[in-house]
Design an enzyme around this catalytic site. Structure first.
Site, mmCIF file in Angstrom:
data_model
loop_
_atom_site.group_PDB
_atom_site.id
_atom_site.type_symbol
_atom_site.label_atom_id
_atom_site.label_comp_id
_atom_site.label_asym_id
_atom_site.label_seq_id
_atom_site.Cartn_x
_atom_site.Cartn_y
_atom_site.Cartn_z
ATOM 1 N N LYS A 52 0.805 -1.223 0.000
ATOM 2 C CA LYS A 52 0.000 0.000 0.000
ATOM 3 C C LYS A 52 0.845 1.285 0.000
ATOM 4 O O LYS A 52 0.424 2.294 -0.543
ATOM 5 C CB LYS A 52 -0.957 0.001 1.208
ATOM 6 C CG LYS A 52 -2.110 -0.994 1.033
ATOM 7 C CD LYS A 52 -2.926 -1.135 2.300
ATOM 8 C CE LYS A 52 -4.200 -0.373 2.232
ATOM 9 N NZ LYS A 52 -5.148 -0.702 3.314
ATOM 10 N N ASP A 57 -9.874 4.115 2.223
ATOM 11 C CA ASP A 57 -10.165 3.545 3.549
ATOM 12 C C ASP A 57 -10.868 4.554 4.460
ATOM 13 O O ASP A 57 -11.818 4.216 5.160
ATOM 14 C CB ASP A 57 -8.873 3.066 4.231
ATOM 15 C CG ASP A 57 -8.442 1.688 3.753
ATOM 16 O OD1 ASP A 57 -9.301 0.942 3.250
ATOM 17 O OD2 ASP A 57 -7.252 1.366 3.882
#
Ligand code: NAP
Length: 278
Positions: free
Chosen positions: A70, A107
């Site tokens: 990520k 997120d």
């Protein structure tokens, strides 16, 4: 029959077999009768860059990115959204028509959208949020809460130094507290969020003074296996408003699906059930 190219998307990680994203996107593809595919892709460290760059040639419109890539994926992106830059990590990649790789982080968006769907009367500006944990998920949650106007965020983490790094990164509205100071902080918290992996199946239990949580608090756990964590069960007993973690996972997937398959999908109970069963 049509000559249109079949849209492809997927999720890259290592390992990847545990990912629920194929079940999630697969459910939407079926529901909306889209002739596309979403596949899990495991790439070793040494193949990550070449693998990612080959995907548009194969017909991929984008991919989700999970552990351990990520942060690294930002070094390969040509366009980084503000929220991905602020969080310092990306989970949603889109291969743009102009050939550029766009990196986004959804997120924090998923965290907020989940709360808004389940607690539409939530007033973020009214009080302090206590955040447990200072890892990648905490970064996304803190960034999103600041964006919503939460006036003060207190972060408690086992490794205090990681919490200090978040305070340096996000500035004056974020403060660091010791785990041992939770008995004083919890009664005053308008919101409590567990972003650690504690309480997850197979992980140690979360140990905090549950009896000190105010009944007026909203308590969120981003752990979703089990769905009803011990934290949420204790908070419910106290009369708190609680928000489970599965909705964050479901909502964070919406922007990617919309980019790749040109349809904004719905998050509902049927989707949650399909993903929890996966
Ligand atoms: P991470 O970067 O590895 O951070 C893990 C956090 O948990 C750190 O704060 C760590 O503290 C703490 N922790 C781990 N083991 C601990 C222990 N034994 N005692 C005390 N603290 C401990 O992981 P992440 O990406 O932030 O993910 C954290 C959790 O959120 C995972 O369970 C993940 O599945 C979940 N998550 C859910 C969603 C969703 O959509 N619902 C999205 C993202 C993540 P230290 O800093 O001291 O190590």
């Amino acid at each position: 029959m049509t000559n249109a190219r079949i849209p492809l998307a997927g999720v890259i990680g290592a390992p990847i077999a545990h990912s629920r994203s194929p079940a999630l996107h697969g459910h939407w593809l079926k529901r909306y009768e889209i002739q596309g595919f979403y596949v899990p892709i495991e790439l070793a460290q040494e193949n990550f860059e070449a693998g990612l760059r080959s995907l548009p040639l194969l017909g991929f419109r984008g991919v989700n990115i999970t552990i351990p890539y990520k942060e690294r994926v930002l070094t390969l992106a040509d366009v980084i959204t503000d929220r991905a830059a602020l969080i310092g990590a990306a989970n949603t990649i889109t291969f743009r028509k102009d050939g550029r790789i766009q990196a986004d982080n959804t997120d924090g968006y998923g965290f907020i959208a989940n709360i808004r769907q389940n607690q539409p009367n939530w007033q973020p500006k009214t009080g302090t949020a206590v955040i447990l944990g200072a890892g990648g998920a905490a970064r996304a949650v803190i960034s999103a809460l600041l964006g919503e106007g939460v006036p003060e965020i207190l972060v408690a983490n086992r490794t205090r130094n990681r919490a200090e790094m978040l305070r340096e990164h996000f500035g004056a509205r974020v403060s660091v507290m010791d785990w041992s100071a939770l008995p004083e902080a919890l009664p005053k918290a308008a919101m409590l969020v567990n972003t650690t992996s504690l309480g997850m199946s197979g992980q140690p239990a979360l140990s905090i003074p549950f009896e000190r949580i105010s009944p007026k608090s909203m308590v969120c756990d981003i752990v979703y296996a089990p769905l009803e964590t011990n934290l949420l069960a204790q908070a419910r007993k106290k009369g708190c408003t609680v928000v489970t973690g599965i909705g964050m996972l479901l909502h964070q997937a919406v922007p990617g699906f919309e980019n790749w398959f040109r349809k904004r999908p719905e998050v509902d109970e049927a989707l949650a059930a399909a993903v929890l069963e996966a």
